[in-house]
Write a protein that holds these residues in place. Structure first.
Motif, PDB file in Angstrom:
ATOM      1  N   UNK A  31       3.745   9.043   0.413  1.00 45.38           N
ATOM      2  CA  UNK A  31       2.388   9.586   0.565  1.00 45.38           C
ATOM      3  C   UNK A  31       1.781   9.890  -0.804  1.00 45.38           C
ATOM      4  N   UNK A  32       2.581  10.506  -1.669  1.00 46.33           N
ATOM      5  CA  UNK A  32       2.099  10.822  -3.020  1.00 46.33           C
ATOM      6  C   UNK A  32       1.795   9.563  -3.812  1.00 46.33           C
ATOM      7  N   UNK A  33       2.653   8.563  -3.690  1.00 47.45           N
ATOM      8  CA  UNK A  33       2.439   7.301  -4.393  1.00 47.45           C
ATOM      9  C   UNK A  33       1.198   6.586  -3.858  1.00 47.45           C
ATOM     10  N   UNK A  34       1.013   6.610  -2.528  1.00 47.79           N
ATOM     11  CA  UNK A  34      -0.168   5.964  -1.939  1.00 47.79           C
ATOM     12  C   UNK A  34      -1.444   6.619  -2.456  1.00 47.79           C
ATOM     13  N   UNK A  35      -1.427   7.922  -2.578  1.00 48.70           N
ATOM     14  CA  UNK A  35      -2.595   8.628  -3.118  1.00 48.70           C
ATOM     15  C   UNK A  35      -2.816   8.251  -4.577  1.00 48.70           C
ATOM     16  N   UNK A  36      -1.757   8.228  -5.355  1.00 52.27           N
ATOM     17  CA  UNK A  36      -1.829   7.821  -6.759  1.00 52.27           C
ATOM     18  C   UNK A  36      -2.385   6.408  -6.875  1.00 52.27           C
ATOM     19  N   UNK A  37      -1.912   5.514  -6.015  1.00 50.33           N
ATOM     20  CA  UNK A  37      -2.332   4.111  -5.986  1.00 50.33           C
ATOM     21  C   UNK A  37      -3.825   4.009  -5.697  1.00 50.33           C
ATOM     22  N   UNK A  38      -4.276   4.759  -4.686  1.00 50.50           N
ATOM     23  CA  UNK A  38      -5.685   4.706  -4.279  1.00 50.50           C
ATOM     24  C   UNK A  38      -6.589   5.241  -5.382  1.00 50.50           C
ATOM     25  N   UNK A  39      -6.208   6.339  -5.993  1.00 52.49           N
ATOM     26  CA  UNK A  39      -7.012   6.932  -7.064  1.00 52.49           C
ATOM     27  C   UNK A  39      -7.088   5.982  -8.257  1.00 52.49           C
TER      28      UNK A  39
END
Length: 167
Positions: A31-39
């Motif tokens: 979840x944290x990586x997906x958020x990092x990826x999106x940002x």
């Protein structure tokens, strides 16, 4: 976050519970990586939705797909895929070309600008990920690297140290 229980809920109670606790921790990290990826992707010169980026990535991997095949690969309907391609084409990221051997078929091909945007997004994501990795202890970073390799091997059904599928 995926954890819904209270304090102590992550304690193993039986043989399979250990794996569930690990899976929950990994899910939180994903979840944290997906958020990092999106940002990181949104910081590119051209902002694209995750759906648009996914379509471009599919077309990068398999140039010349037709609309139906793209829709199937994205698990969306052809009308939705058509509108998505309309927007990508209007942005100059995608071209629709007549198939050289099938007169009724149209191929979807990335433009130079489309490849450039994908490259920029990939570079931004790598830079952001490198910044996070820099904050980790080198031994933990290497353990993560080994763990990710093992995960990918297990996902593919192969052992990292062998050539064939696992029994």
């Amino acid at each position: 976050m995926t954890r819904l229980g209270g304090i102590g809920d992550d304690q193993p109670n039986g043989p399979g519970d250990d794996l569930l606790a690990v899976a929950r921790e990994i899910a939180d990290a994903v979840d944290g990586l997906a958020n990092l990826w999106a940002v990181a992707a949104q910081g590119a010169s051209l902002r694209l939705s995750p759906h648009q980026l996914r379509a471009l990535r599919i077309l990068e991997a398999e140039p010349g797909l037709n609309l139906t095949t793209l829709a199937e690969g994205m698990e969306i309907g052809p009308p939705t895929a058509s509108r998505l391609c309309d927007r990508l084409e209007a942005a100059g990221l995608l071209e629709r070309l007549l198939h050289p051997h099938k007169r009724r078929e149209v191929q979807l091909v990335l433009t130079g600008r489309g490849r450039q945007v994908l490259s920029e997004v990939a570079e931004r994501r790598s830079q952001v990920l490198a910044m996070v990795l820099a904050g980790m202890d080198p031994a933990a970073r290497e353990a993560l690297r080994r763990g990710m390799r093992a995960f990918l091997s297990a996902q593919d059904g192969t052992d990292a140290g062998t050539e064939g599928p696992l029994p």
